[in-house]
Design a protein around this motif. Structure first.
Motif, PDB file in Angstrom:
ATOM      1  N   ASN A  14    -149.647  56.040 -53.632  1.00  0.00           N
ATOM      2  CA  ASN A  14    -148.956  54.945 -52.936  1.00  0.00           C
ATOM      3  C   ASN A  14    -147.849  55.458 -52.029  1.00  0.00           C
ATOM      4  N   VAL A  15    -147.093  56.444 -52.507  1.00  0.00           N
ATOM      5  CA  VAL A  15    -145.982  56.983 -51.717  1.00  0.00           C
ATOM      6  C   VAL A  15    -146.497  57.617 -50.426  1.00  0.00           C
ATOM      7  N   ILE A  16    -147.548  58.398 -50.512  1.00  0.00           N
ATOM      8  CA  ILE A  16    -148.067  59.073 -49.317  1.00  0.00           C
ATOM      9  C   ILE A  16    -148.502  58.058 -48.265  1.00  0.00           C
ATOM     10  N   LYS A  17    -149.302  57.091 -48.680  1.00  0.00           N
ATOM     11  CA  LYS A  17    -149.840  56.136 -47.713  1.00  0.00           C
ATOM     12  C   LYS A  17    -148.747  55.259 -47.121  1.00  0.00           C
ATOM     13  N   GLU A  18    -147.855  54.758 -47.958  1.00  0.00           N
ATOM     14  CA  GLU A  18    -146.766  53.913 -47.463  1.00  0.00           C
ATOM     15  C   GLU A  18    -145.839  54.692 -46.540  1.00  0.00           C
ATOM     16  N   THR A  19    -145.516  55.921 -46.925  1.00  0.00           N
ATOM     17  CA  THR A  19    -144.592  56.723 -46.121  1.00  0.00           C
ATOM     18  C   THR A  19    -145.180  57.033 -44.763  1.00  0.00           C
ATOM     19  N   TYR A  20    -146.423  57.492 -44.745  1.00  0.00           N
ATOM     20  CA  TYR A  20    -147.036  57.810 -43.448  1.00  0.00           C
ATOM     21  C   TYR A  20    -147.058  56.568 -42.553  1.00  0.00           C
ATOM     22  N   THR A  21    -147.525  55.461 -43.095  1.00  0.00           N
ATOM     23  CA  THR A  21    -147.648  54.250 -42.281  1.00  0.00           C
ATOM     24  C   THR A  21    -146.297  53.801 -41.740  1.00  0.00           C
TER      25      THR A  21
END
Length: 279
Positions: A14-21
């Motif tokens: 979740n952190v990776i996807k939210e952060t990138y977006t």
């Protein structure tokens, strides 16, 4: 995800996807004097004004820094006692106990040129080995992830390596490292020996792509010369859980190995002579 690291896996995915977006899209309201890059998420292109020389033949962007900074903050908040090893700002950290690795943009050159072959990847070590891995390929909206003993997945579906025959195999190789001429020489030796038996050689320019494609059966192997844990730890776990065989120089892969060879079938490396595997 029924294992002791299920919470950590769900957290980092979740952190990776939210952060990138969030970081990539935030350029809509910022200008060139602020800290987030002018990033076109549709084309995957970061303008040259936000690219900086990192070393000869290498660059870094403000997107790298901002993604890394955000993920670090979120890991500290979620797991305050854990250690962090990251490419851009905490690259000297030693793996000790529970240690997270962060590669904020793997394939920065590709991304900065508008090419879609790049990813964000993280892993978590425990007891000296990677036990959680996540690789996100944002342009394709593909999230690859694994836990030790829990299998490998992409967007919720289980994945595995695929092999039919040597003469139908595709093997990818990591970039030639300009600063390490011995590694360039030895990578070429391995490439030449493999090419006598396989169908095609590819160089994607991002370890995240190399490992994700092997784990999901798109390619049948990868050879990468590096010891950087942020580059290879997520992919090593992902590929092992997908059924790949992983070796290093002198046979067994260790954290001190000069290179990693991961393959879908042992026949791919069987034809490489013993001398080459000990270079």
């Amino acid at each position: 995800m029924n294992n002791i690291y299920a919470n950590e896996l769900e957290f980092i995915v979740n952190v990776i996807k939210e952060t990138y977006t969030n970081v990539a899209e935030s350029n809509d309201t910022l200008n060139a004097n602020e800290t987030t890059p002018n990033y076109d998420i549709a084309s995957g292109h970061t303008t040259s004004s936000f690219c900086m020389d990192k070393s000869p033949f290498d660059i870094v962007t403000t997107l790298d820094y901002n993604i890394e900074e955000t993920i670090i903050k979120k890991i500290h908040a979620g797991f305050p006692d854990d250690i962090i090893l990251s490419e851009e700002t905490l690259s000297d950290t030693l793996v000790n106990g529970r240690t997270w690795t962060i590669d904020p943009i793997d394939g920065t050159f590709n991304m900065s040129a508008g090419m879609p072959l790049y990813g964000v990847q993280c892993s978590m070590f425990d007891n000296g080995e990677p036990v959680v891995a996540a690789i996100y390929l944002p342009v394709f909206n593909e999230m690859y992830y694994a836990t030790k003993g829990g299998g490998a997945y992409m967007n919720g579906s289980k994945i595995s390596t695929h092999f039919t025959s040597l003469d139908k195999s595709i093997i990818s190789f990591g970039d030639f490292p300009h600063s390490r001429p011995d590694d360039i020489r030895d990578e070429r030796i391995i490439m030449n020996e493999m090419y006598n038996h396989i169908a095609r050689v590819r160089m994607f320019g991002a370890a995240s792509i190399d490992f994700a494609y092997l784990a999901s059966g798109k390619t049948q192997g990868t050879v990468i010369f590096t010891r950087n844990k942020w580059d290879i730890s997520p992919g090593i776990l992902l590929c092992k859980e997908a059924g790949a065989i992983v070796i290093g120089d002198k046979g067994e892969y260790t954290h001190e190995s000069r290179y990693i060879i991961a393959v879908a079938d042992e026949s791919i490396v069987r034809n490489i002579n013993t001398f080459t595997l000990n270079i």
